[in-house]
Design an enzyme around this catalytic site. Structure first.
Site, PDB file in Angstrom:
ATOM      1  N   SER A  78      21.618  -4.840  -0.627  1.00 49.86           N
ATOM      2  CA  SER A  78      21.906  -4.795  -2.063  1.00 49.86           C
ATOM      3  C   SER A  78      20.689  -4.392  -2.880  1.00 49.86           C
ATOM      4  O   SER A  78      20.818  -3.735  -3.917  1.00 49.86           O
ATOM      5  CB  SER A  78      22.424  -6.152  -2.546  1.00 49.86           C
TER       6      SER A  78
ATOM      7  N   GLU B  24      14.207 -18.614  -1.011  1.00 57.14           N
ATOM      8  CA  GLU B  24      13.372 -17.841  -1.918  1.00 57.14           C
ATOM      9  C   GLU B  24      11.952 -18.400  -2.037  1.00 57.14           C
ATOM     10  O   GLU B  24      10.997 -17.650  -2.266  1.00 57.14           O
ATOM     11  CB  GLU B  24      14.027 -17.765  -3.298  1.00 57.14           C
TER      12      GLU B  24
ATOM     13  N   HIS C  98      20.270  -7.122  -9.734  1.00 54.66           N
ATOM     14  CA  HIS C  98      21.521  -7.713 -10.218  1.00 54.66           C
ATOM     15  C   HIS C  98      21.285  -8.607 -11.444  1.00 54.66           C
ATOM     16  O   HIS C  98      21.726  -9.748 -11.497  1.00 54.66           O
ATOM     17  CB  HIS C  98      22.213  -8.494  -9.109  1.00 54.66           C
TER      18      HIS C  98
END
Length: 288
Positions: free
Chosen positions: A41, A62, A112
């Site tokens: 992505s 993360e 995004h």
């Protein structure tokens, strides 16, 4: 190699990021990419085509992504680019703030962003990422609008000290800049203007396109507005904002795919805080 796009073609900035990353890796053997299991992505997987040994998969953790990124960038061992959806970077904020203290040189790409991700849903809409990264001392915040700007932002980030953040959008949007267009940190672009503009409208990413559409519709009614693309939110081009605001009678509208707090609008407000007879109207995402 320079960008190679055709004006008007629709290309997502996240896709252009992957292209730029691969080009940088081809030209420099210390460029590495890290991702949080979103490589298809964010298009960071493009680096795998260059050298699979310079790609680090950090999976859906993360904190680990940013921690490893800071580690591999230590003492300039690598030129590191860490990427994932921008909303998930909030989980790694402590690592980022400690990275500032330890004077790390890490490039972060958050994809995004905003409500423009549409069908992916509100849980994945980054609406506070600009506020988060602007709060980091010394952090350079890029918000490239099209594919050409994204490639140049990625190149500039690789050559910038400290933490950098590159904000990328999900949808494919038209290329508006020529391949030879030059970009600089802290220098805005004027994409539409006339001699009698009444309002300065500042947008970035998806909202810049809407600002241009609005300018065309208003022009048909006899109202002209000036449209600015900031390119970097931090540092913002204060001189350009102040000068073009004055040229438009001190009337400014900011439009952003972000919460009202800590985003583009607040950056513009800071640049005009000492300027008399100026009014700023912020248009932002108030709730999802």
């Amino acid at each position: 190699s320079p960008p190679a796009y055709t004006l008007g073609d629709k290309v997502a900035t996240r896709q252009a990021y992957g292209s730029a990353l691969a080009k940088l890796a081809q030209g420099h053997n210390r460029v590495v990419a890290l991702d949080g299991d979103m490589k298809n992505s964010t298009f960071s997987q493009n680096l795998l085509k260059v050298d699979k040994d310079r790609f680090i998969e950090c999976f859906i953790c993360e904190q680990n992504l940013i921690g490893v990124g800071i580690g591999v960038a230590c003492r300039d061992r690598t030129i590191a680019f860490a990427s994932t959806f921008a909303c998930f970077l909030s989980r790694a904020f402590d690592n980022l703030r400690m990275g500032v203290i330890s004077q790390t040189n890490l490039n972060v790409m958050g994809s995004h962003c905003g409500v423009s991700i549409g069908e992916d849903g509100p849980s994945q809409m980054a609406l506070e990422d600009l506020a988060m990264f602007q709060s980091l001392p010394g952090c350079t915040v890029f918000y490239p609008t099209d594919a050409v700007a994204m490639e140049r932002a990625t190149e500039l980030a690789a050559n910038t000290r400290g933490i950098t953040f590159i904000r990328a959008s999900r949808p494919a949007l038209p290329v508006i800049y020529k391949n030879e267009e030059q970009f600089q940190i802290g220098k805005a672009k004027i994409v539409k203007q006339s001699a009698n503009d009444q309002v300065l409208v500042i947008g970035a990413g998806v909202t810049l396109y809407e600002a241009v559409k609005a300018a065309e519709q208003l022009a048909a009614t006899g109202v002209n507005i000036r449209v600015m693309d900031p390119f970097t939110i931090k540092p913002l081009d204060w001189a350009a904002v102040q000068n073009h605001s004055a040229a438009c009678g001190g009337r400014v509208v900011t439009v952003e795919d972000h919460y009202p707090e800590g985003g583009l609008g607040d950056a513009v407000l800071a640049s005009l805080a000492t300027v008399r007879n100026t009014v700023v109207k912020k248009l932002a995402v108030n709730a999802v």
